[in-house]
Write a protein that holds these residues in place. Structure first.
Motif, PDB file in Angstrom:
ATOM      1  N   GLY A  28      38.348  53.603  35.457  1.00 55.52           N
ATOM      2  CA  GLY A  28      38.338  52.199  35.865  1.00 55.52           C
ATOM      3  C   GLY A  28      36.955  51.730  36.284  1.00 55.52           C
ATOM      4  O   GLY A  28      36.536  50.616  35.941  1.00 55.52           O
ATOM      5  N   ILE A  29      36.242  52.567  37.007  1.00 55.72           N
ATOM      6  CA  ILE A  29      34.887  52.218  37.430  1.00 55.72           C
ATOM      7  C   ILE A  29      33.965  52.104  36.225  1.00 55.72           C
ATOM      8  O   ILE A  29      33.160  51.168  36.131  1.00 55.72           O
ATOM      9  CB  ILE A  29      34.353  53.260  38.436  1.00 55.72           C
ATOM     10  N   THR A  30      34.084  53.021  35.290  1.00 53.12           N
ATOM     11  CA  THR A  30      33.244  52.971  34.091  1.00 53.12           C
ATOM     12  C   THR A  30      33.530  51.722  33.273  1.00 53.12           C
ATOM     13  O   THR A  30      32.605  51.066  32.787  1.00 53.12           O
ATOM     14  CB  THR A  30      33.468  54.224  33.238  1.00 53.12           C
ATOM     15  N   LEU A  31      34.795  51.375  33.131  1.00 61.95           N
ATOM     16  CA  LEU A  31      35.137  50.164  32.381  1.00 61.95           C
ATOM     17  C   LEU A  31      34.638  48.905  33.080  1.00 61.95           C
ATOM     18  O   LEU A  31      34.171  47.968  32.433  1.00 61.95           O
ATOM     19  CB  LEU A  31      36.645  50.091  32.159  1.00 61.95           C
ATOM     20  N   ALA A  32      34.725  48.874  34.406  1.00 63.98           N
ATOM     21  CA  ALA A  32      34.217  47.716  35.155  1.00 63.98           C
ATOM     22  C   ALA A  32      32.705  47.585  34.991  1.00 63.98           C
ATOM     23  O   ALA A  32      32.185  46.474  34.812  1.00 63.98           O
ATOM     24  CB  ALA A  32      34.590  47.850  36.624  1.00 63.98           C
ATOM     25  N   LEU A  33      32.002  48.698  35.041  1.00 65.46           N
ATOM     26  CA  LEU A  33      30.550  48.658  34.841  1.00 65.46           C
ATOM     27  C   LEU A  33      30.205  48.233  33.413  1.00 65.46           C
ATOM     28  O   LEU A  33      29.235  47.498  33.199  1.00 65.46           O
ATOM     29  CB  LEU A  33      29.938  50.022  35.143  1.00 65.46           C
ATOM     30  N   ALA A  34      30.999  48.675  32.439  1.00 66.55           N
ATOM     31  CA  ALA A  34      30.738  48.309  31.049  1.00 66.55           C
ATOM     32  C   ALA A  34      30.992  46.826  30.816  1.00 66.55           C
ATOM     33  O   ALA A  34      30.312  46.198  30.004  1.00 66.55           O
ATOM     34  CB  ALA A  34      31.601  49.150  30.121  1.00 66.55           C
ATOM     35  N   ARG A  35      31.962  46.250  31.542  1.00 64.93           N
ATOM     36  CA  ARG A  35      32.193  44.809  31.412  1.00 64.93           C
ATOM     37  C   ARG A  35      31.019  44.013  31.972  1.00 64.93           C
ATOM     38  O   ARG A  35      30.663  42.970  31.428  1.00 64.93           O
ATOM     39  CB  ARG A  35      33.478  44.414  32.137  1.00 64.93           C
ATOM     40  N   ASP A  36      30.436  44.488  33.064  1.00 59.97           N
ATOM     41  CA  ASP A  36      29.305  43.789  33.677  1.00 59.97           C
ATOM     42  C   ASP A  36      28.038  43.927  32.847  1.00 59.97           C
ATOM     43  O   ASP A  36      27.264  42.987  32.736  1.00 59.97           O
ATOM     44  CB  ASP A  36      29.039  44.317  35.088  1.00 59.97           C
ATOM     45  N   ASP A  37      27.802  45.112  32.291  1.00 63.37           N
ATOM     46  CA  ASP A  37      26.586  45.366  31.521  1.00 63.37           C
ATOM     47  C   ASP A  37      26.928  46.239  30.322  1.00 63.37           C
ATOM     48  O   ASP A  37      27.048  47.457  30.460  1.00 63.37           O
ATOM     49  CB  ASP A  37      25.543  46.064  32.409  1.00 63.37           C
ATOM     50  N   PRO A  38      27.095  45.642  29.136  1.00 66.03           N
ATOM     51  CA  PRO A  38      27.496  46.426  27.950  1.00 66.03           C
ATOM     52  C   PRO A  38      26.485  47.490  27.549  1.00 66.03           C
ATOM     53  O   PRO A  38      26.830  48.423  26.831  1.00 66.03           O
ATOM     54  CB  PRO A  38      27.628  45.374  26.846  1.00 66.03           C
ATOM     55  N   LYS A  39      25.250  47.415  28.012  1.00 63.18           N
ATOM     56  CA  LYS A  39      24.245  48.427  27.657  1.00 63.18           C
ATOM     57  C   LYS A  39      24.567  49.783  28.276  1.00 63.18           C
ATOM     58  O   LYS A  39      24.014  50.785  27.846  1.00 63.18           O
ATOM     59  CB  LYS A  39      22.858  47.984  28.111  1.00 63.18           C
ATOM     60  N   ILE A  40      25.438  49.819  29.262  1.00 67.10           N
ATOM     61  CA  ILE A  40      25.745  51.092  29.932  1.00 67.10           C
ATOM     62  C   ILE A  40      26.385  52.086  28.969  1.00 67.10           C
ATOM     63  O   ILE A  40      26.236  53.295  29.123  1.00 67.10           O
ATOM     64  CB  ILE A  40      26.639  50.860  31.174  1.00 67.10           C
ATOM     65  N   ILE A  41      27.078  51.590  27.939  1.00 59.45           N
ATOM     66  CA  ILE A  41      27.693  52.480  26.956  1.00 59.45           C
ATOM     67  C   ILE A  41      26.623  53.314  26.264  1.00 59.45           C
ATOM     68  O   ILE A  41      26.806  54.503  26.026  1.00 59.45           O
ATOM     69  CB  ILE A  41      28.495  51.662  25.919  1.00 59.45           C
ATOM     70  N   TRP A  42      25.510  52.720  25.949  1.00 59.55           N
ATOM     71  CA  TRP A  42      24.432  53.442  25.238  1.00 59.55           C
ATOM     72  C   TRP A  42      23.682  54.376  26.177  1.00 59.55           C
ATOM     73  O   TRP A  42      23.042  55.307  25.718  1.00 59.55           O
ATOM     74  CB  TRP A  42      23.470  52.456  24.597  1.00 59.55           C
ATOM     75  N   ASP A  43      23.759  54.151  27.486  1.00 57.73           N
ATOM     76  CA  ASP A  43      23.080  55.045  28.429  1.00 57.73           C
ATOM     77  C   ASP A  43      23.747  56.414  28.480  1.00 57.73           C
ATOM     78  O   ASP A  43      23.118  57.406  28.806  1.00 57.73           O
ATOM     79  CB  ASP A  43      23.061  54.433  29.826  1.00 57.73           C
ATOM     80  N   PHE A  44      25.035  56.469  28.181  1.00 65.12           N
ATOM     81  CA  PHE A  44      25.752  57.748  28.219  1.00 65.12           C
ATOM     82  C   PHE A  44      25.490  58.600  26.993  1.00 65.12           C
ATOM     83  O   PHE A  44      25.704  59.787  27.009  1.00 65.12           O
ATOM     84  CB  PHE A  44      27.271  57.516  28.360  1.00 65.12           C
ATOM     85  N   CYS A  45      25.067  57.991  25.909  1.00 63.95           N
ATOM     86  CA  CYS A  45      24.854  58.740  24.665  1.00 63.95           C
ATOM     87  C   CYS A  45      23.520  59.423  24.612  1.00 63.95           C
ATOM     88  O   CYS A  45      22.619  59.273  25.262  1.00 63.95           O
ATOM     89  CB  CYS A  45      24.970  57.821  23.464  1.00 63.95           C
TER      90      CYS A  45
END
Length: 45
Positions: A28-45
């Motif tokens: 849930g926290i990860t999804l909330a952060l991804a909604r606020d800043d979509p670039k966070i998805i690429w930070d994990f890769c």
């Protein structure tokens, strides 16, 4: 390098379920952060 190649997938198999179980609402926290800043998805890769 061979040890890393063979051990990394096993580490994910064992540690990911443990981390998901022990951390509170990590999905849930990860999804909330991804909604606020979509670039966070690429930070994990």
């Amino acid at each position: 390098m061979n040890l890393l190649l063979y051990m990394a997938p096993m580490a994910v198999v064992f540690l990911l379920p443990a981390a998901l179980y022990m951390e509170e609402n990590v999905v849930g926290i990860t999804l909330a952060l991804a909604r606020d800043d979509p670039k966070i998805i690429w930070d994990f890769c």
